[in-house]
Design a protein around this motif. Structure first.
Motif, PDB file in Angstrom:
ATOM      1  N   TYR A   3      13.322   8.680  16.864  1.00 29.89           N
ATOM      2  CA  TYR A   3      14.691   8.804  16.394  1.00 29.89           C
ATOM      3  C   TYR A   3      15.188   7.415  16.010  1.00 29.89           C
ATOM      4  O   TYR A   3      14.632   6.411  16.450  1.00 29.89           O
ATOM      5  N   VAL A   4      16.229   7.367  15.199  1.00 26.24           N
ATOM      6  CA  VAL A   4      16.762   6.097  14.712  1.00 26.24           C
ATOM      7  C   VAL A   4      18.113   5.846  15.356  1.00 26.24           C
ATOM      8  O   VAL A   4      18.971   6.729  15.386  1.00 26.24           O
ATOM      9  N   PRO A  55      21.546   3.917  15.022  1.00 30.11           N
ATOM     10  CA  PRO A  55      22.285   3.251  13.953  1.00 30.11           C
ATOM     11  C   PRO A  55      22.668   1.807  14.325  1.00 30.11           C
ATOM     12  O   PRO A  55      22.959   1.521  15.486  1.00 30.11           O
ATOM     13  N   TYR A  63      23.320  -2.094   7.331  1.00 34.16           N
ATOM     14  CA  TYR A  63      22.336  -1.362   6.546  1.00 34.16           C
ATOM     15  C   TYR A  63      21.160  -0.939   7.416  1.00 34.16           C
ATOM     16  O   TYR A  63      20.626  -1.718   8.201  1.00 34.16           O
ATOM     17  N   SER A  64      20.773   0.306   7.296  1.00 35.51           N
ATOM     18  CA  SER A  64      19.611   0.829   8.008  1.00 35.51           C
ATOM     19  C   SER A  64      18.767   1.603   7.002  1.00 35.51           C
ATOM     20  O   SER A  64      19.220   2.609   6.462  1.00 35.51           O
ATOM     21  N   PRO A  65      17.536   1.159   6.733  1.00 33.75           N
ATOM     22  CA  PRO A  65      16.707   1.872   5.762  1.00 33.75           C
ATOM     23  C   PRO A  65      16.301   3.241   6.289  1.00 33.75           C
ATOM     24  O   PRO A  65      16.084   3.418   7.492  1.00 33.75           O
ATOM     25  N   TYR A  66      16.244   4.201   5.415  1.00 34.90           N
ATOM     26  CA  TYR A  66      15.820   5.552   5.778  1.00 34.90           C
ATOM     27  C   TYR A  66      14.469   5.808   5.147  1.00 34.90           C
ATOM     28  O   TYR A  66      14.317   5.737   3.937  1.00 34.90           O
ATOM     29  N   THR A  67      13.491   6.076   5.975  1.00 34.34           N
ATOM     30  CA  THR A  67      12.162   6.409   5.473  1.00 34.34           C
ATOM     31  C   THR A  67      11.782   7.779   6.038  1.00 34.34           C
ATOM     32  O   THR A  67      11.495   7.886   7.238  1.00 34.34           O
ATOM     33  N   PRO A  68      11.853   8.818   5.223  1.00 38.45           N
ATOM     34  CA  PRO A  68      11.514  10.150   5.740  1.00 38.45           C
ATOM     35  C   PRO A  68      10.055  10.226   6.141  1.00 38.45           C
ATOM     36  O   PRO A  68       9.195   9.626   5.498  1.00 38.45           O
ATOM     37  N   GLN A  69       9.798  10.946   7.202  1.00 35.04           N
ATOM     38  CA  GLN A  69       8.428  11.135   7.657  1.00 35.04           C
ATOM     39  C   GLN A  69       7.857  12.376   6.987  1.00 35.04           C
ATOM     40  O   GLN A  69       8.536  13.384   6.839  1.00 35.04           O
ATOM     41  N   GLU A 112      15.148  -0.456  14.823  1.00 40.70           N
ATOM     42  CA  GLU A 112      16.132   0.580  15.128  1.00 40.70           C
ATOM     43  C   GLU A 112      15.477   1.908  15.471  1.00 40.70           C
ATOM     44  O   GLU A 112      16.153   2.852  15.830  1.00 40.70           O
ATOM     45  N   GLU A 113      14.179   1.999  15.367  1.00 43.04           N
ATOM     46  CA  GLU A 113      13.469   3.242  15.631  1.00 43.04           C
ATOM     47  C   GLU A 113      12.977   3.253  17.073  1.00 43.04           C
ATOM     48  O   GLU A 113      12.421   2.288  17.563  1.00 43.04           O
TER      49      GLU A 113
END
Length: 77
Positions: free
Chosen positions: A32-33, A35, A66-72, A10-11
């Motif tokens: 960017y992601v 959704p 569901y989309s995992p969020y991993t902050p940079q 998704e990225e």
């Protein structure tokens, strides 16, 4: 132009234009992601569901959304 590989499907990665007179060092690639609901189209019947505690923890009832969020980690504050 160097591009980095996306971490998940998704990225998306795109290259940023850097002008010759930009005062700051250029950031060559940004991400960017997208959704997951954009790829679903409509909600089919009988989608699998997370159990209630897991759905509350993940923020959605359906695994397909569901989309995992991993902050940079970025420099600065």
């Amino acid at each position: 132009m160097t591009s980095q590989a996306p971490k998940n499907s998704e990225e998306r990665v795109y290259s940023v234009y850097a002008g010759p007179f930009d005062p700051c060092p250029p950031v060559t690639c940004k991400t960017y992601v997208v959704p997951p609901h954009l790829f679903l189209g409509f909600q089919p019947p009988n989608l699998p569901q997370f159990n209630l505690p897991e759905a509350l923890r993940l923020g959605t009832l359906w695994p397909a959304l569901y989309s995992p969020y991993t902050p940079q980690i970025r420099g600065g504050n």
